[in-house]
Design a protein around this motif. Sequence first.
Motif, PDB file in Angstrom:
ATOM      1  N   SER A  96      -1.960 -41.905 -78.617  1.00  0.00           N
ATOM      2  CA  SER A  96      -3.183 -41.118 -78.793  1.00  0.00           C
ATOM      3  C   SER A  96      -4.196 -41.448 -77.708  1.00  0.00           C
ATOM      4  CB  SER A  96      -3.793 -41.391 -80.174  1.00  0.00           C
ATOM      5  OG  SER A  96      -4.380 -42.671 -80.207  1.00  0.00           O
ATOM      6  N   LEU A  97      -5.062 -40.508 -77.437  1.00  0.00           N
ATOM      7  CA  LEU A  97      -6.126 -40.719 -76.440  1.00  0.00           C
ATOM      8  C   LEU A  97      -7.077 -41.820 -76.890  1.00  0.00           C
ATOM      9  CD1 LEU A  97      -7.306 -39.844 -73.763  1.00  0.00           C
ATOM     10  CD2 LEU A  97      -8.560 -38.055 -74.956  1.00  0.00           C
ATOM     11  N   ASP A  98      -7.408 -41.836 -78.180  1.00  0.00           N
ATOM     12  CA  ASP A  98      -8.278 -42.893 -78.700  1.00  0.00           C
ATOM     13  C   ASP A  98      -7.609 -44.256 -78.577  1.00  0.00           C
ATOM     14  OD1 ASP A  98     -10.321 -41.143 -79.336  1.00  0.00           O
ATOM     15  OD2 ASP A  98      -9.712 -40.922 -81.436  1.00  0.00           O
ATOM     16  N   GLY A  99      -6.311 -44.324 -78.857  1.00  0.00           N
ATOM     17  CA  GLY A  99      -5.569 -45.578 -78.740  1.00  0.00           C
ATOM     18  C   GLY A  99      -5.542 -46.082 -77.310  1.00  0.00           C
ATOM     19  N   ARG A 100      -5.378 -45.156 -76.378  1.00  0.00           N
ATOM     20  CA  ARG A 100      -5.373 -45.526 -74.953  1.00  0.00           C
ATOM     21  C   ARG A 100      -6.735 -46.061 -74.536  1.00  0.00           C
ATOM     22  NH1 ARG A 100      -6.898 -43.631 -70.039  1.00  0.00           N
ATOM     23  NH2 ARG A 100      -5.465 -43.809 -68.315  1.00  0.00           N
ATOM     24  N   SER A 101      -7.801 -45.396 -74.976  1.00  0.00           N
ATOM     25  CA  SER A 101      -9.160 -45.848 -74.644  1.00  0.00           C
ATOM     26  C   SER A 101      -9.449 -47.216 -75.247  1.00  0.00           C
ATOM     27  CB  SER A 101     -10.195 -44.842 -75.148  1.00  0.00           C
ATOM     28  OG  SER A 101     -10.052 -43.625 -74.463  1.00  0.00           O
ATOM     29  N   GLU A 102      -9.006 -47.433 -76.469  1.00  0.00           N
ATOM     30  CA  GLU A 102      -9.203 -48.731 -77.117  1.00  0.00           C
ATOM     31  C   GLU A 102      -8.431 -49.827 -76.383  1.00  0.00           C
ATOM     32  OE1 GLU A 102      -8.055 -50.796 -81.332  1.00  0.00           O
ATOM     33  OE2 GLU A 102      -8.743 -48.708 -81.388  1.00  0.00           O
ATOM     34  N   LEU A 103      -7.216 -49.508 -75.964  1.00  0.00           N
ATOM     35  CA  LEU A 103      -6.407 -50.472 -75.211  1.00  0.00           C
ATOM     36  C   LEU A 103      -7.075 -50.807 -73.878  1.00  0.00           C
ATOM     37  CD1 LEU A 103      -3.835 -52.139 -74.949  1.00  0.00           C
ATOM     38  CD2 LEU A 103      -2.691 -50.085 -74.071  1.00  0.00           C
ATOM     39  N   GLN A 104      -7.631 -49.820 -73.225  1.00  0.00           N
ATOM     40  CA  GLN A 104      -8.327 -50.033 -71.951  1.00  0.00           C
ATOM     41  C   GLN A 104      -9.538 -50.942 -72.157  1.00  0.00           C
ATOM     42  OE1 GLN A 104      -9.228 -46.326 -70.049  1.00  0.00           O
ATOM     43  NE2 GLN A 104      -9.770 -47.280 -68.126  1.00  0.00           N
ATOM     44  N   GLN A 105     -10.276 -50.741 -73.239  1.00  0.00           N
ATOM     45  CA  GLN A 105     -11.439 -51.584 -73.541  1.00  0.00           C
ATOM     46  C   GLN A 105     -11.010 -53.019 -73.830  1.00  0.00           C
ATOM     47  OE1 GLN A 105     -14.660 -50.960 -73.212  1.00  0.00           O
ATOM     48  NE2 GLN A 105     -15.218 -52.986 -73.949  1.00  0.00           N
ATOM     49  N   LYS A 106      -9.929 -53.196 -74.580  1.00  0.00           N
ATOM     50  CA  LYS A 106      -9.426 -54.550 -74.871  1.00  0.00           C
ATOM     51  C   LYS A 106      -8.975 -55.244 -73.585  1.00  0.00           C
ATOM     52  CE  LYS A 106      -7.843 -53.737 -79.591  1.00  0.00           C
ATOM     53  NZ  LYS A 106      -6.663 -53.616 -80.469  1.00  0.00           N
ATOM     54  N   ALA A 107      -8.331 -54.500 -72.698  1.00  0.00           N
ATOM     55  CA  ALA A 107      -7.899 -55.074 -71.416  1.00  0.00           C
ATOM     56  C   ALA A 107      -9.118 -55.537 -70.622  1.00  0.00           C
ATOM     57  CB  ALA A 107      -7.085 -54.055 -70.620  1.00  0.00           C
ATOM     58  N   TYR A 108     -10.149 -54.723 -70.596  1.00  0.00           N
ATOM     59  CA  TYR A 108     -11.392 -55.084 -69.905  1.00  0.00           C
ATOM     60  C   TYR A 108     -11.978 -56.376 -70.484  1.00  0.00           C
ATOM     61  CZ  TYR A 108     -16.388 -55.034 -68.887  1.00  0.00           C
ATOM     62  OH  TYR A 108     -17.663 -55.393 -68.539  1.00  0.00           O
ATOM     63  N   GLU A 109     -12.082 -56.450 -71.797  1.00  0.00           N
ATOM     64  CA  GLU A 109     -12.675 -57.621 -72.442  1.00  0.00           C
ATOM     65  C   GLU A 109     -11.873 -58.890 -72.162  1.00  0.00           C
ATOM     66  OE1 GLU A 109     -12.869 -56.331 -76.510  1.00  0.00           O
ATOM     67  OE2 GLU A 109     -14.510 -54.932 -76.099  1.00  0.00           O
ATOM     68  N   ARG A 110     -10.557 -58.798 -72.207  1.00  0.00           N
ATOM     69  CA  ARG A 110      -9.721 -59.985 -71.984  1.00  0.00           C
ATOM     70  C   ARG A 110      -9.764 -60.457 -70.530  1.00  0.00           C
ATOM     71  NH1 ARG A 110      -4.579 -59.683 -76.109  1.00  0.00           N
ATOM     72  NH2 ARG A 110      -5.825 -59.174 -77.947  1.00  0.00           N
ATOM     73  N   ILE A 111      -9.754 -59.511 -69.603  1.00  0.00           N
ATOM     74  CA  ILE A 111      -9.812 -59.903 -68.185  1.00  0.00           C
ATOM     75  C   ILE A 111     -11.192 -60.453 -67.845  1.00  0.00           C
ATOM     76  CG2 ILE A 111      -9.665 -59.073 -65.810  1.00  0.00           C
ATOM     77  CD1 ILE A 111      -7.547 -57.066 -66.831  1.00  0.00           C
ATOM     78  N   LYS A 112     -12.226 -59.841 -68.371  1.00  0.00           N
ATOM     79  CA  LYS A 112     -13.587 -60.333 -68.140  1.00  0.00           C
ATOM     80  C   LYS A 112     -13.722 -61.754 -68.680  1.00  0.00           C
ATOM     81  CE  LYS A 112     -18.407 -59.128 -68.671  1.00  0.00           C
ATOM     82  NZ  LYS A 112     -19.361 -58.083 -68.906  1.00  0.00           N
ATOM     83  N   ALA A 113     -13.116 -62.036 -69.828  1.00  0.00           N
ATOM     84  CA  ALA A 113     -13.159 -63.389 -70.405  1.00  0.00           C
ATOM     85  C   ALA A 113     -12.457 -64.397 -69.490  1.00  0.00           C
ATOM     86  CB  ALA A 113     -12.522 -63.390 -71.793  1.00  0.00           C
ATOM     87  N   ILE A 114     -11.373 -63.980 -68.849  1.00  0.00           N
ATOM     88  CA  ILE A 114     -10.684 -64.864 -67.892  1.00  0.00           C
ATOM     89  C   ILE A 114     -11.623 -65.208 -66.740  1.00  0.00           C
ATOM     90  CG2 ILE A 114      -8.858 -64.966 -66.127  1.00  0.00           C
ATOM     91  CD1 ILE A 114      -7.092 -63.385 -68.092  1.00  0.00           C
ATOM     92  N   PHE A 115     -12.290 -64.205 -66.179  1.00  0.00           N
ATOM     93  CA  PHE A 115     -13.213 -64.451 -65.071  1.00  0.00           C
ATOM     94  C   PHE A 115     -14.355 -65.367 -65.501  1.00  0.00           C
ATOM     95  CE2 PHE A 115     -11.719 -60.265 -63.143  1.00  0.00           C
ATOM     96  CZ  PHE A 115     -10.925 -60.893 -62.212  1.00  0.00           C
ATOM     97  N   GLU A 116     -14.899 -65.132 -66.689  1.00  0.00           N
ATOM     98  CA  GLU A 116     -15.990 -65.979 -67.171  1.00  0.00           C
ATOM     99  C   GLU A 116     -15.528 -67.431 -67.304  1.00  0.00           C
ATOM    100  OE1 GLU A 116     -17.250 -64.086 -70.789  1.00  0.00           O
ATOM    101  OE2 GLU A 116     -18.476 -62.636 -69.730  1.00  0.00           O
ATOM    102  N   GLU A 117     -14.348 -67.620 -67.869  1.00  0.00           N
ATOM    103  CA  GLU A 117     -13.839 -68.974 -68.097  1.00  0.00           C
ATOM    104  C   GLU A 117     -13.443 -69.674 -66.799  1.00  0.00           C
ATOM    105  OE1 GLU A 117      -9.961 -70.965 -70.172  1.00  0.00           O
ATOM    106  OE2 GLU A 117     -10.991 -69.404 -71.292  1.00  0.00           O
ATOM    107  N   GLU A 118     -12.780 -68.953 -65.908  1.00  0.00           N
ATOM    108  CA  GLU A 118     -12.237 -69.569 -64.693  1.00  0.00           C
ATOM    109  C   GLU A 118     -13.243 -69.680 -63.557  1.00  0.00           C
ATOM    110  OE1 GLU A 118      -9.156 -71.004 -64.487  1.00  0.00           O
ATOM    111  OE2 GLU A 118      -9.118 -70.570 -66.626  1.00  0.00           O
TER     112      GLU A 118
END
Length: 135
Positions: A96-118
């Motif tokens: 679904s389009l909503d599922g894809r958008s949610e997955l994209q947001q989760k990817a953003y949050e997880r990668i941003k957390a890596i940058f913050e931590e590292e």
Amino acid sequence: MNILLNALIITLLSLNSFATYAGGGQSTQPLYYVIEEPFTINFLRQSDEKARYLQIKVALMSKDQSILSSADSNLPMIQDTLRVLFAEQNMETVKSLDGRSELQQKAYERIKAIFEEETGNSNLEAVYFTTFLWQ
């Protein structure tokens, strides 16, 4: 006269270098880091043993060059985090389009957390799925 001209040139070059440094690596233009290797997820167990795949290519966007430079040195961690995230997904959700958008947001949050931590830098602005193939 030559000495005065040389001094002026050195002063102008110094000011230019200072202006670049003072900007902190920030650009007004978006900069991109493309993860070349696509992520391929197999949903065989979720699809009544029919071959179902999801393939995603990812690009990161920031106006801060230092974030994108650190993406290269943290690439194995980013790739592993995204593989785990993508494998956690439900076949029906990613269709679904909503599922894809949610997955994209989760990817953003997880990668941003890596940058913050590292790196202590959280200037990641977006994560884009440049390829999103469902088969």
